[in-house]
Design an enzyme around this catalytic site. Structure first.
Site, PDB file in Angstrom:
ATOM      1  CG  ASP A 150     124.916  12.212  11.348  1.00 10.47           C
ATOM      2  OD1 ASP A 150     124.308  13.085  11.974  1.00 10.47           O
ATOM      3  OD2 ASP A 150     124.355  11.265  10.761  1.00 10.47           O
ATOM      4  NE  ARG A 200     123.805  14.799  16.724  1.00 14.86           N
ATOM      5  CZ  ARG A 200     123.534  14.551  15.442  1.00 14.86           C
ATOM      6  NH1 ARG A 200     122.563  15.159  14.826  1.00 14.86           N
ATOM      7  NH2 ARG A 200     124.254  13.689  14.761  1.00 14.86           N
TER       8      ARG A 200
HETATM    9  P1  FDA Z   1     124.503   4.289  26.471  1.00 15.83           P
HETATM   10  O1  FDA Z   1     124.881   3.547  25.240  1.00 15.83           O
HETATM   11  O2  FDA Z   1     125.383   4.159  27.665  1.00 15.83           O
HETATM   12  O3  FDA Z   1     123.036   3.894  26.842  1.00 15.83           O
HETATM   13  C1  FDA Z   1     122.414   4.351  28.031  1.00 15.83           C
HETATM   14  C2  FDA Z   1     121.054   3.700  28.111  1.00 15.83           C
HETATM   15  O4  FDA Z   1     120.238   4.227  27.068  1.00 15.83           O
HETATM   16  C3  FDA Z   1     121.076   2.189  27.863  1.00 15.83           C
HETATM   17  O5  FDA Z   1     121.289   1.467  29.044  1.00 15.83           O
HETATM   18  C4  FDA Z   1     119.690   1.971  27.300  1.00 15.83           C
HETATM   19  O6  FDA Z   1     118.742   1.935  28.345  1.00 15.83           O
HETATM   20  C5  FDA Z   1     119.443   3.213  26.486  1.00 15.83           C
HETATM   21  N1  FDA Z   1     119.879   3.032  25.075  1.00 15.83           N
HETATM   22  C6  FDA Z   1     120.963   3.543  24.469  1.00 15.83           C
HETATM   23  N2  FDA Z   1     121.021   3.180  23.171  1.00 15.83           N
HETATM   24  C7  FDA Z   1     119.939   2.404  22.969  1.00 15.83           C
HETATM   25  C8  FDA Z   1     119.437   1.706  21.864  1.00 15.83           C
HETATM   26  N3  FDA Z   1     120.055   1.739  20.673  1.00 15.83           N
HETATM   27  N4  FDA Z   1     118.308   0.992  22.024  1.00 15.83           N
HETATM   28  C9  FDA Z   1     117.649   0.951  23.206  1.00 15.83           C
HETATM   29  N5  FDA Z   1     118.088   1.590  24.299  1.00 15.83           N
HETATM   30  C10 FDA Z   1     119.202   2.296  24.201  1.00 15.83           C
HETATM   31  N6  FDA Z   1     127.088   8.489  17.207  1.00 15.83           N
HETATM   32  C11 FDA Z   1     128.128   8.829  16.405  1.00 15.83           C
HETATM   33  O7  FDA Z   1     129.199   8.244  16.522  1.00 15.83           O
HETATM   34  N7  FDA Z   1     127.974   9.828  15.476  1.00 15.83           N
HETATM   35  C12 FDA Z   1     126.817  10.537  15.341  1.00 15.83           C
HETATM   36  O8  FDA Z   1     126.728  11.426  14.499  1.00 15.83           O
HETATM   37  C13 FDA Z   1     125.731  10.196  16.204  1.00 15.83           C
HETATM   38  N8  FDA Z   1     124.558  10.877  16.135  1.00 15.83           N
HETATM   39  C14 FDA Z   1     123.580  10.642  17.075  1.00 15.83           C
HETATM   40  C15 FDA Z   1     122.440  11.450  17.116  1.00 15.83           C
HETATM   41  C16 FDA Z   1     121.478  11.245  18.101  1.00 15.83           C
HETATM   42  C17 FDA Z   1     120.276  12.121  18.139  1.00 15.83           C
HETATM   43  C18 FDA Z   1     121.657  10.204  19.063  1.00 15.83           C
HETATM   44  C19 FDA Z   1     120.664   9.976  20.153  1.00 15.83           C
HETATM   45  C20 FDA Z   1     122.774   9.403  19.019  1.00 15.83           C
HETATM   46  C21 FDA Z   1     123.740   9.585  18.020  1.00 15.83           C
HETATM   47  N9  FDA Z   1     124.873   8.788  17.961  1.00 15.83           N
HETATM   48  C22 FDA Z   1     125.895   9.146  17.132  1.00 15.83           C
HETATM   49  C23 FDA Z   1     124.944   7.527  18.763  1.00 15.83           C
HETATM   50  C24 FDA Z   1     125.714   7.727  20.069  1.00 15.83           C
HETATM   51  O9  FDA Z   1     127.074   7.884  19.828  1.00 15.83           O
HETATM   52  C25 FDA Z   1     125.526   6.529  21.002  1.00 15.83           C
HETATM   53  O10 FDA Z   1     126.051   5.388  20.380  1.00 15.83           O
HETATM   54  C26 FDA Z   1     124.079   6.250  21.389  1.00 15.83           C
HETATM   55  O11 FDA Z   1     123.377   7.435  21.616  1.00 15.83           O
HETATM   56  C27 FDA Z   1     124.017   5.385  22.654  1.00 15.83           C
HETATM   57  O12 FDA Z   1     124.639   6.062  23.705  1.00 15.83           O
HETATM   58  P2  FDA Z   1     123.858   6.692  24.952  1.00 15.83           P
HETATM   59  O13 FDA Z   1     124.410   8.062  25.161  1.00 15.83           O
HETATM   60  O14 FDA Z   1     122.413   6.615  24.757  1.00 15.83           O
HETATM   61  O15 FDA Z   1     124.374   5.861  26.197  1.00 15.83           O
END
Ligand code: FDA
Length: 328
Positions: A150, A200
């Site tokens: 991570d 990732r």
């Molecule tokens: P965004 O936040 O713009 O969300 C887009 C849409 O997705 C939202 O409108 C909602 O509908 C849905 N959504 C997103 N998050 C949600 C939630 N928590 N609950 C419900 N709906 C949600 N970060 C980091 O800094 N270091 C890391 O190592 C990781 N590792 C990691 C692994 C995996 C498998 C994932 C999926 C995510 C991470 N992250 C992470 C977190 C990442 O940085 C980010 O904060 C979240 O994925 C939310 O961003 P989105 O890309 O989903 O877009």
């Protein structure tokens, strides 16, 4: 800070500003030692964790993975916990991940693990973290399994990328998470590409200053797509494994559309990872279209800071917590 709904601010802008303030408050709470120790003991907060976790135990995580596997999705196990400042505790985390790797093998699960360097001693001594990581990577290699690192707050970006670069030179079964909100990520990618890495790509979950990170969602999304395009070119040349870890349907759709420009790749080459309990219908559609889907299953008792970062990603999740308050 009070945000007034002034006539100059349209409804959309007003909501956006409120969400941003709420996000900052939630991220502040995630790092506040007093709240970190008190809030998780409250029953309603405990109950609300089910929004993103099948349970606190490895057993519950393993059962969730079986369920996902039946639906065609891969799983990624992550033991929650960060800021380990005691070498024996870090050693315990190493032992735990070795046990998880064995469980994955014994249960024939299509699973990987994902860990934080702060869990395995990077705050104590960089060499300790490297050597702990090596123990885990060697165990995973013997079992034919894969390990993700991570990426944490920006104070750890240098040390994390350096330790990754050393590790991947000896172990092809390790991947690194990188954050699209950091300005530096583009050049980090350029530097590590020669190592045939696994990357990732996420947007980024920590509170960072505009000096080092894109300050708005629009700018972060734009950079995510720019980096995704670069990474797809590398994947098309067979020089890296690329995972897009996002729930953002617009970003996912743009990545799929961009296959028009990356003709060597098809939708079955795309790999998306999401969090347990989030965007289940998108996971199902992607699986139906033939993409690979991985679901990150978090478990463990030290879930509070991680949980608050999840709430900060979508303050609407607070309604889920409030419903739990009133249903208790
Ligand atoms: P965004 O936040 O713009 O969300 C887009 C849409 O997705 C939202 O409108 C909602 O509908 C849905 N959504 C997103 N998050 C949600 C939630 N928590 N609950 C419900 N709906 C949600 N970060 C980091 O800094 N270091 C890391 O190592 C990781 N590792 C990691 C692994 C995996 C498998 C994932 C999926 C995510 C991470 N992250 C992470 C977190 C990442 O940085 C980010 O904060 C979240 O994925 C939310 O961003 P989105 O890309 O989903 O877009």
């Amino acid at each position: 800070m009070v945000i007034r709904h002034s006539p100059g601010l349209d409804r959309f802008e007003y909501q956006k500003k409120c969400t941003e303030v709420l996000r900052k408050i939630l991220l502040y709470v995630s790092e506040n030692d007093f709240l970190k120790s008190k809030l998780p003991q409250m029953k309603f907060v405990k109950n609300a964790r089910s929004r993103f976790m099948p349970g606190e135990t490895l057993q519950e995580a393993l059962e969730a993975a079986v369920d996902l596997q039946q639906k065609g999705a891969m799983s990624v196990f992550t033991l929650l916990g960060e800021s380990v400042e005691d070498a024996t505790e870090a050693e315990g985390v190493v032992g735990h991940y070795q046990q998880v790797l064995l469980e994955i093998t014994n249960r024939r699960l299509t699973s990987e693990i994902s860990l934080k360097l702060t869990q395995i001693g990077v705050d104590i001594d960089r060499r300790l973290a490297s050597s702990n990581l090596n123990i885990i990577l060697e165990c995973a290699e013997r079992l034919g399994l894969f390990v993700w690192i991570d990426i944490e707050g920006s104070q750890y970006t240098d040390i994390t990328t350096e330790i990754y670069e050393e590790a991947v030179a000896n172990h092809p079964n390790v991947g690194l998470c990188l954050q699209a909100y950091l300005y530096r990520t583009d050049s980090d990618i350029d530097r590590i590409l020669s190592l045939h890495p696994a990357i990732r790509l996420v947007k980024g979950a920590y509170l960072e200053s505009p000096e080092i990170a894109f300050p708005t969602k629009t700018a972060v999304d734009r950079n995510y797509l720019k980096l995704a395009d670069k990474l797809l070119s590398v994947q098309a040349r067979g020089e890296a494994r690329i995972v897009f870890a996002t729930h953002d349907n617009q970003i996912i759709a743009s990545i799929i559309e961009s296959l028009e420009l990356h003709k060597e790749l098809t939708v079955t080459d795309l790999e998306f990872h999401m969090l347990y309990g989030v965007s289940r219908s998108t996971q199902t559609s992607l699986l139906e279209e033939g993409s690979q889907v991985g679901v990150l299953i978090a478990y463990g008792s030290a879930w509070f800071p991680w949980y608050m970062r999840r709430l900060a990603e979508r303050p609407a999740n607070l309604w889920f917590v409030l419903r739990k308050v009133f249903s208790n």
